[in-house]
Design an enzyme around this catalytic site. Structure first.
Site, PDB file in Angstrom:
ATOM      1  N   ASP A 122      17.661 -28.409 138.117  1.00  0.00           N
ATOM      2  CA  ASP A 122      17.084 -27.642 137.003  1.00  0.00           C
ATOM      3  C   ASP A 122      17.335 -28.368 135.695  1.00  0.00           C
ATOM      4  O   ASP A 122      18.236 -29.218 135.596  1.00  0.00           O
ATOM      5  CB  ASP A 122      17.660 -26.213 136.949  1.00  0.00           C
ATOM      6  CG  ASP A 122      19.167 -26.179 136.661  1.00  0.00           C
ATOM      7  OD1 ASP A 122      19.890 -27.088 137.145  1.00  0.00           O
ATOM      8  OD2 ASP A 122      19.612 -25.258 135.965  1.00  0.00           O
ATOM      9  N   GLU A 150      22.416 -24.962 137.170  1.00  0.00           N
ATOM     10  CA  GLU A 150      23.516 -25.532 136.397  1.00  0.00           C
ATOM     11  C   GLU A 150      23.325 -25.294 134.901  1.00  0.00           C
ATOM     12  O   GLU A 150      24.278 -25.011 134.182  1.00  0.00           O
ATOM     13  CB  GLU A 150      23.633 -27.047 136.672  1.00  0.00           C
ATOM     14  CG  GLU A 150      24.989 -27.630 136.270  1.00  0.00           C
ATOM     15  CD  GLU A 150      25.031 -28.177 134.854  1.00  0.00           C
ATOM     16  OE1 GLU A 150      26.127 -28.573 134.417  1.00  0.00           O
ATOM     17  OE2 GLU A 150      23.989 -28.198 134.149  1.00  0.00           O
ATOM     18  N   ASP A 204      19.741 -35.859 132.760  1.00  0.00           N
ATOM     19  CA  ASP A 204      20.487 -34.618 133.035  1.00  0.00           C
ATOM     20  C   ASP A 204      19.615 -33.653 133.794  1.00  0.00           C
ATOM     21  O   ASP A 204      18.918 -32.850 133.215  1.00  0.00           O
ATOM     22  CB  ASP A 204      20.972 -34.027 131.708  1.00  0.00           C
ATOM     23  CG  ASP A 204      21.708 -32.709 131.862  1.00  0.00           C
ATOM     24  OD1 ASP A 204      22.149 -32.391 132.974  1.00  0.00           O
ATOM     25  OD2 ASP A 204      21.837 -31.995 130.853  1.00  0.00           O
TER      26      ASP A 204
END
Lengths: 464, 464
Positions: free
Chosen positions: A91, A156, A122
């Site tokens: 995610d 996350e 990320d």
């Protein structure tokens, strides 16, 4: 040590395809916080299972949780070898403000050997590298050097609200010898870093009440102790003038830094003056007997995150408010237990509350235990050798003052050592417009991961 | 002394009509704070000019201001006598919550010799008594014992935002020897009280800033002094543990209570224990060397009215906020000057702010000077004799910790002595549902006002 030439060549020959696949992955807007992207989350999870199977993994599956699903896959055909659990998250953060992106966040673009897209560093980019490392090893050797399980989370970026329950319910499935996560940056270009310590977290809300109701300061001035003043006194009492936390017993359980760690800290090329300047403060502040880096990485902290009471509007309101509120959180280090710290804070508040005030507290969500793995741990040293082999540089052993829920959960529930072996860079705009990933670290990192798996395979014992 | 029998009889004979007229006045919903009642405000002002002319006053006029109008009238046919300025306000508070009224707020109703309506005691009922006292004196004698000017404001319940400008622009029109106001309560049934002192007011907002922007407490914990903690320290420093205000020079200009005043205070039947219990506190709080009543009436106070900063929502946010805010006001007593106190507070804040914090301040609207008239003043003593003559009881000399803007303005701009000679009762639900007025004080008060005007007429010198 196993031969590295084969996969070096494989990565070179397949670079274009790999980057195209990564761009396809990054073009799925898997924003976990926005309900409108629910279908994208499912699409991303499905895409991963397909990729994992194509890479040579087995039993790839989308496992439902109370939130976004977890992607799991395994390859367990090395019975005498350790099992490595690879964690990552598919995610991403929202993309606002969209106008500040030079190219659209979900139209991945390569400029100057950097890949621009939301999730490039990320963590979709770094997670993807593990799949490609597996693919390369399988393609070159027909097998992996160790057993591998992958566990890719989809929440996350929203603080992993369902991950603890997922791990608790799937401990057998996830059983492993070591966890590896690539979701942290290098220290700087060419200088790898292994994050071996994270802080814990606990917090509470303080609700203070004085007289029965709000009073007119004219009719009742001089008669009662102002509850906002009482709250100010109470909050002021938490931290001494010099920055030391003044709660009795707060530091009791803190495991002191070893001489080795202090020496290692002193060697970190940390520029406290640059930090001070970037924060726009006259001087850094905290326990005087520790360096800024020691305080930030290895000393517990306490912060007031919010306080409020009475009148906040325009103009004048001559009220003596009946109540005041505050929220505080602490970042904890090795040895400290969130519940025990919360109890000590509560004891302090009850002991120091001004006479006649009622103080009640409620614990805030998000408790986390501190985490660290000794740098001497064989798995950490395996990662260090892998970095040296590929980057040609000894990694720095670093910590961070924050919490990564998955790390905390794996450590607390499964007692696993965790290797935080990342390939990002500090300036890659995490959570911000124009997030990107340096492709030099894509290329080097793929080889580092393969090397790390070989290093793990070569260990006589994985436990430190 | 002039004969009182005539107007005693007049009030008895005209009681029914007077109460009917008052009920007509009270049925006009003159709520100054609600724009929807603009027409009612004008209607109430017009009604007053008609009543004043009918009572025998001259030149009654509605004078416009930047807000609601002021009603003025005069009778100046006693050239050798003092001039009394009668102040009152014809606006009322809103009536919410309407459901709690036993009878509608603008349908005046008499039950158990109490008149229920919004404004019955605050202040339309008391203001109306002055008109009827004038009417009675004119009817009985064909003249008034003194010159009289009336000045009825329409914005008292919204803090008199335009009254200072009105007085400043109309000083000649309003020129007088003494102001009389009936807008305060008796001490208790049968026990009159003359309010001879009001406190002043000043306040400021404190804006404190630390580092440049909000920080993540994980990435930046242990590096900066938390601005909310700094604000707590700063606010805590304003008041000592024992309740004494800790600002250097804060008490310098305070005119101490005289021994006579201390003795008079000690004779006030003030029940501090009942106050403590009604406030729901373990003990009253403030400067230990003064009684609760002395603190409330005659000692300056400082209160934090609001404070805020950072996260106030549900759950956890691990932020180190960059700024914190607070509002404080002080109630001032004789000798203190609002501007000088504000400067002393600012000096304290700059001196005590934690290192590295930036503190800015802005003065809040509503500054007022403290007010008092010596109880020995001839006009106060005239009121005392009037009360004794009609209530048969020596009045108590009382103060209040609040501010009445009109009193402050008359005193500061025109240097006039002010007689706060009210006829309400402490339990008459000012500003609340079921506001009412005891008719026994309507009857007695009418005679007290007449008696007071005669007493003023008999003074050889009005100035103390």
């Amino acid at each position: 040590m196993a031969d590295t030439v084969q996969y070096d060549t494989y990565f070179k020959e397949n670079r274009e395809r790999h980057l195209q696949e990564l761009q396809a992955f990054l073009s799925i807007p898997s924003i976990s916080s926005l309900p409108s992207h629910q279908a994208d989350m499912e699409r991303a999870a499905k895409w991963l299972t397909t990729e994992l199977m194509a890479a040579g993994m087995e039993n790839a599956i989308v496992l439902q949780t109370a939130g976004h699903p977890v992607v799991y896959a395994e390859w367990l055909n090395a019975p005498d070898k350790p099992t490595v659990l690879i964690y990552g998250h598919y995610d991403v953060q929202p993309v606002d403000p969209l106008a500040l992106w030079d190219t659209p966040p979900f139209e991945p673009t390569i400029r100057d050997e950097k890949l621009y897209a939301r999730g490039a560093t990320d963590d979709k980019g770094q997670l993807f590298m593990h799949i490609k490392a597996i693919e390369a090893l399988m393609a070159c050797r027909g097998e992996l050097p160790v057993n591998i399980k992958v566990c890719f989370e989809g929440e996350e970026e929203i603080a992993s609200p369902h991950f603890e329950a997922f791990v608790a319910e799937n401990q057998d499935l996830l059983a492993a010898d070591v966890v590896v996560i690539s979701d942290t940056p290098l220290w700087e270009a060419g200088q790898p870093a292994i994050y071996y310590g994270l802080k814990g977290l606990c917090g509470l809300q303080i609700d203070l009440r004085g007289q029965k109701e709000d009073l007119h300061s004219g009719f009742f001035g001089g008669l009662v102790h102002n509850p906002l003043h009482a709250m100010a006194q109470l909050l002021a009492s938490l931290v001494a003038e010099d920055g030391r936390i003044a709660i009795e017993g707060f530091y009791d359980d803190v495991k002191s830094l070893s001489e080795e760690e202090k020496t290692a800290f002193a060697r970190i090329p940390y520029d406290a003056e640059a930090t001070r300047e970037s924060l726009g403060v006259e001087s850094l502040f905290g326990e005087p007997e520790y360096s800024a880096l020691e305080r930030n990485w290895a000393r517990p902290t306490l912060d007031i995150n919010g306080m409020w009471g009475g009148f906040q509007g325009e103009g004048t309101k001559t009220v003596i408010p009946a109540e005041a509120h505050a929220k505080i959180t602490c970042r904890l280090v090795d040895g400290q237990v969130p519940e025990r710290i919360l109890e000590k804070i509560e004891q302090h508040l009850q002991k120091h509350k001004p006479a006649g005030m009622t103080v009640s507290t409620s614990w805030l969500p998000g408790k986390a235990s501190p985490y660290s793995t000794p740098v001497s741990h064989p798995a950490i040293q395996a990662a260090a050798r892998a970095y040296i082999a590929t980057y040609g540089a000894e990694p720095l052993y670093t910590r961070v003052g924050g919490t990564i829920p998955a790390v905390e959960v794996f450590h607390r529930l499964m007692h696993l050592p965790i290797v935080l072996m990342g390939f990002g860079m500090p300036d890659e705009n995490y959570h911000a417009p124009n997030e990107h990933f340096y492709l030099v670290n894509f290329d080097t990192g793929l080889r580092t991961i393969c090397c790390f798996l070989d290093e793990i395979a070569g260990l006589t014992s994985i436990n430190g």
